[in-house]
Enzyme design. Sequence first.
Site, mmCIF file in Angstrom:
data_model
loop_
_atom_site.group_PDB
_atom_site.id
_atom_site.type_symbol
_atom_site.label_atom_id
_atom_site.label_comp_id
_atom_site.label_asym_id
_atom_site.label_seq_id
_atom_site.Cartn_x
_atom_site.Cartn_y
_atom_site.Cartn_z
ATOM 1 N N ASP A 1 18.216 -40.310 26.139
ATOM 2 C CA ASP A 1 17.291 -40.777 27.175
ATOM 3 C C ASP A 1 15.841 -40.745 26.739
ATOM 4 O O ASP A 1 14.989 -41.362 27.372
ATOM 5 C CB ASP A 1 17.467 -39.926 28.441
ATOM 6 C CG ASP A 1 18.809 -40.189 29.066
ATOM 7 O OD1 ASP A 1 19.205 -41.350 29.089
ATOM 8 O OD2 ASP A 1 19.465 -39.237 29.500
ATOM 9 N N HIS B 1 20.627 -30.852 25.584
ATOM 10 C CA HIS B 1 21.904 -31.412 26.025
ATOM 11 C C HIS B 1 22.905 -30.285 26.143
ATOM 12 O O HIS B 1 22.880 -29.354 25.332
ATOM 13 C CB HIS B 1 22.409 -32.458 25.019
ATOM 14 C CG HIS B 1 23.449 -33.350 25.603
ATOM 15 N ND1 HIS B 1 24.777 -33.019 25.636
ATOM 16 C CD2 HIS B 1 23.333 -34.552 26.215
ATOM 17 C CE1 HIS B 1 25.444 -33.994 26.234
ATOM 18 N NE2 HIS B 1 24.591 -34.935 26.591
#
Length: 445
Positions: free
Chosen positions: A373, A315
């Site tokens: 996700d 991320h």
Amino acid sequence: MSVAENLRGPGAPTATVTIDGARYDLPIRKGTLGPDVLDINSFYQETGCFTYDPGYTSTASCESKITFIDGDKGILLYRGYPIDQLAEQGSFLETAYLLLYGELPTAAQLAEFTDRITRHTMVHEQMTRFYTGFRRDAHPMAVMVGVVGALSAFYHDSIDIKDPSQREMASVRMIAKMPTIAAMAYKYSIGQPFVYPRNELDYSANFLHMCFAVPSEEYKVNPILARAMRRIFILHADHEQNASTSTVRLAGSSGANPFACISAGIACLWGPAHGGANEAALTMLQEIGTVERIPEFIKRAKDKDDSFRLMGFGHRVYKNYDPRAKIMQKTCHEVLEAVGLRNDPILKVALELERIALSDDYFIQKKLYPNIDFYSGITLKALGFPTDMFTVLFAIARTVGWIAQWKEMIADPSQRIGRPRQLYTGATERAYVPMSQREAPQRSS
Ligand code: CMC
């Protein structure tokens, strides 16, 4: 050029930048949380230089009071409240109220807000005809971009962004209608009739009903699945100045109408590095297929000459565990249990992949952890959604964040049109060459 912090002297702290011997003082602004910010608002005017930051890694593009992330500590706060507390204890519309208006609602405020939203859940009946204009196999995100943008062609009474009551009306309409528009996109893609909203159901249960009910039989929403849907919506509701939110703000900065701005946000969210990652993560887990094949994929992810990445890992901001991923993992287990898929082989692959990656030097050193996700794809599949609907669900939830951020921007007196500059490295000025004198040049992209 050198930059030195100058915390001495009267008044606010400044940083000093020296360019070719000339010194410039930059104010240092402090937020309530997070890193200090060097205010370079008048930097170009004073120095004649731009700053360069592709990907905005070091740039605060706005001042905001909505969402805070500490990527190193794995913290996500909506208006100061930790995401796990909201996801466990709050309802989605309560979270929406919080993001939009800054405080948790009282019971009376929530009832009034819920009533306002539920009275706008239907779309103009004429809008149903848009859907038949799309191919049945169209990606539902393509349909969302089109239909949400087209709301501005239907609701003319809420596109004057200078009027606060119209801004409010557009916000309520979009939050209310987004699940209906998304469910219609799904129903159209599978050739089933549209199911109208049921206002006695809560936001998440109503969405599941519109997606999975059919007129020929009764459909009872499983409360465990409705709770999972609610958590997924809350976890995705806002995430500071991410790519799609920045897109909404940039589109909105020109004075574009709110429906067009949210449509632009949906278009940006569709990309695989952003909202499309849950679809990509599930596809990857299915491709891996068995626990035995994991080392092969880990090897590929580490290979500099292979473009393969572990989808659902890493991320831009979280360099510790993504706090949303923890709740998502728990939700994933609950949903698989509820639908009788506790021994799902894909879940086994996911758990083992996570375990191996988290103990691998490459992933540890680069601070690559599972993001939201990684588990949301498996969960959404178990809820009954096809993969191309995953990003659509993200868009429903993020609409609240986009609107809260858009409203904050419009109400900010310092708001101006967003207009980044560039480091130009193209041709210098040259004279037009008539066609007859041109030699075949090398084409650049
Ligand atoms: N697998 C393998 N290596 C990776 C991965 C990954 N998933 N992510 C980053 N790296 C490596 C990358 O190769 C690079 O290595 P090096 O320094 O040797 O060149 C280093 O880690 C830094 O990567 P980056 O691309 O510069 O980092 P970024 O901050 O620009 O990208 C990211 C962040 C999320 C786009 C990236 O980690 C990625 O592509 N992850 C997979 C896609 C994904 O799961 N996206 C969902 C994001 S969460 C949803 C949301 O909030 O929108």
